[in-house]
Scaffold this active site. Sequence first.
Site, PDB file in Angstrom:
ATOM      1  N   ASP A 110      12.006   2.418  11.922  1.00 23.81           N
ATOM      2  CA  ASP A 110      12.181   3.643  11.287  1.00 23.81           C
ATOM      3  C   ASP A 110      13.226   4.167  11.836  1.00 23.81           C
ATOM      4  OD1 ASP A 110      12.231   4.783   8.371  1.00 23.81           O
ATOM      5  OD2 ASP A 110      10.208   5.469   8.734  1.00 23.81           O
ATOM      6  N   CYS A 134      -1.091  -6.067 -13.199  1.00 21.58           N
ATOM      7  CA  CYS A 134      -1.163  -4.745 -13.335  1.00 21.58           C
ATOM      8  C   CYS A 134      -0.391  -3.785 -12.582  1.00 21.58           C
ATOM      9  CB  CYS A 134      -1.945  -5.170 -11.560  1.00 21.58           C
ATOM     10  SG  CYS A 134      -2.692  -3.809 -10.530  1.00 21.58           S
ATOM     11  N   CYS A 183      -0.029   7.311  -9.873  1.00 24.35           N
ATOM     12  CA  CYS A 183       1.137   8.471  -8.910  1.00 24.35           C
ATOM     13  C   CYS A 183       0.754   9.817 -10.034  1.00 24.35           C
ATOM     14  CB  CYS A 183       2.127   7.498  -8.874  1.00 24.35           C
ATOM     15  SG  CYS A 183       3.229   9.076  -8.387  1.00 24.35           S
ATOM     16  N   CYS A 217       7.989  11.918  -4.845  1.00 27.75           N
ATOM     17  CA  CYS A 217       6.951  11.470  -4.262  1.00 27.75           C
ATOM     18  C   CYS A 217       6.515  12.756  -3.600  1.00 27.75           C
ATOM     19  CB  CYS A 217       7.332  10.712  -3.270  1.00 27.75           C
ATOM     20  SG  CYS A 217       6.514   9.829  -2.234  1.00 27.75           S
ATOM     21  N   CYS A 265       1.070  10.731   1.211  1.00 26.77           N
ATOM     22  CA  CYS A 265       0.444  10.069   0.125  1.00 26.77           C
ATOM     23  C   CYS A 265       0.042   9.170   0.290  1.00 26.77           C
ATOM     24  CB  CYS A 265       0.826  11.249  -0.755  1.00 26.77           C
ATOM     25  SG  CYS A 265       0.143  10.028  -2.382  1.00 26.77           S
ATOM     26  N   CYS A 321      -1.107   5.827  -4.489  1.00 25.88           N
ATOM     27  CA  CYS A 321      -0.544   4.825  -4.716  1.00 25.88           C
ATOM     28  C   CYS A 321      -0.769   2.829  -3.691  1.00 25.88           C
ATOM     29  CB  CYS A 321       0.942   4.650  -4.917  1.00 25.88           C
ATOM     30  SG  CYS A 321       2.166   4.784  -3.281  1.00 25.88           S
ATOM     31  N   CYS A 357      -4.732  -0.066  -4.914  1.00 28.14           N
ATOM     32  CA  CYS A 357      -4.400  -1.178  -4.920  1.00 28.14           C
ATOM     33  C   CYS A 357      -4.734  -1.733  -4.802  1.00 28.14           C
ATOM     34  CB  CYS A 357      -2.844  -1.337  -4.106  1.00 28.14           C
ATOM     35  SG  CYS A 357      -2.376  -2.903  -4.174  1.00 28.14           S
TER      36      CYS A 357
END
Length: 309
Positions: free
Chosen positions: A133, A190, A197, A213, A240, A243, A247
């Site tokens: 990252d 799906c 969200c 977001c 958050c 989402c 799933c």
Amino acid sequence: MINQKRKHTNLIKTEAKRLGFLSCGISKAQFLEKEAPRLEKWLNKNRHGQMQYMENHFDKRLDPTKLVEDSKSVISLLLNYYPSEFQKDAAAPKISKYAYGTDYHFVIKDKLKSLLHFIQDEIGDVHGRAFVDSAPVLDKAWAAKSGLGWIGKNSNLLTQQVGSFYFIAELIIDLELEYDATTTNHCGTCTACIDACPTEAIVEPYVVDGSKCISYFTIELKENIPPDFRGKFDNWMFGCDVCQDVCPWNRFSKAHNEPLFNPHPELLSMKKKDWEEITHDVFKKVFKDSAVKRTKFSGLKRNINFLKE
Ligand code: B12
Ligand code: SF4
Ligand code: SF4
């Protein structure tokens, strides 16, 4: 030569497992042709909001050979962070599961360094760099290319075996290895993530408008959170997980076994009131070495206050 490549590939994958990585997949270092127009469109539409760093190094982000001289292979690695215990007070402001324990950048960097040293010791004069990252690299695209999972409609890397609660990291090295094939997409019809969200940030399947977001607002945004989003944060104060929580593939998430990812003993017991009254000293204690420190005490307070407004 082929046997040599296979031998090196097997050695690396076995060591990655031993170091605690969930899985390891390898791709040839080359220009990401399919991703280039998508990244360009995403930036042109200002989906990165104020994350200026996403505008930098466009060419390097799409081509690892421009980032690491003479590189031949991108080794993608996943590290599970799914916890075994969660925040206890259902009314407390929520913190994303990835941020419960020690900042993943430190944890993963150490493991990547160990893997690179292992390669140099066992295989020889190999040069490369470790990324988590931390650089212009499209982590998810490389992991998907290496067959570690598919990119779901929520834009996260996903697997049938363990869902999506893991970090992605890479070693980019100048050694040729055997390369993996991609897997298939199992999102099917799906749309659970898109429907759930809270800020409608998944603007079309596979595309997240970063600037909408909750993760962006609560972690990346340096100024005040726009008032239009008041009441839409579903009580998230740092990151958050909505989402991913909805799933269906995350029913298969398994708890991690990395002690450094365990939260400070007090964190999960803190009640709504404790968060609302949090002091700088408590913040420093509970989030010692945590990624939450990057938002600073003032940032976390801003987020908690925004939820109260
Ligand atoms: C910027 C960033 C963010 C931004 C923007 C999010 C985003 N989706 O780009 C914000 C701050 C919002 C964010 C939030 C989160 N992030 Co983030 N983030 C990043 C970062 C630094 C760069 C991502 C990037 O390049 N975005 C640019 C856009 C263009 O890329 P993209 O969304 O991946 O777009 C691809 C798809 O849309 C796809 N695509 C487009 N159209 C189509 C069409 C079809 C048919 C298909 C198949 C694909 C497709 O192609 C695009 C290019 O590859 C990466 C680390 C890294 N260096 O890669 C971490 C990273 C993606 N984040 C990560 C995490 C964990 C999160 C959060 C879950 C954290 C949290 N709990 O709050 C949320 C999830 C939000 C979400 N649903 O995406 C992990 C994801 C791990 C995983 N399993 O996938 C990463 C990889 C960090 C890491 N090294 O582990 N993040
Ligand atoms: S992390 Fe939350 S706000 Fe961001 S896209 Fe996923 S559900 Fe939406
Ligand atoms: S919730 Fe459904 S559409 Fe979204 S990523 Fe998971 S399987 Fe794919």
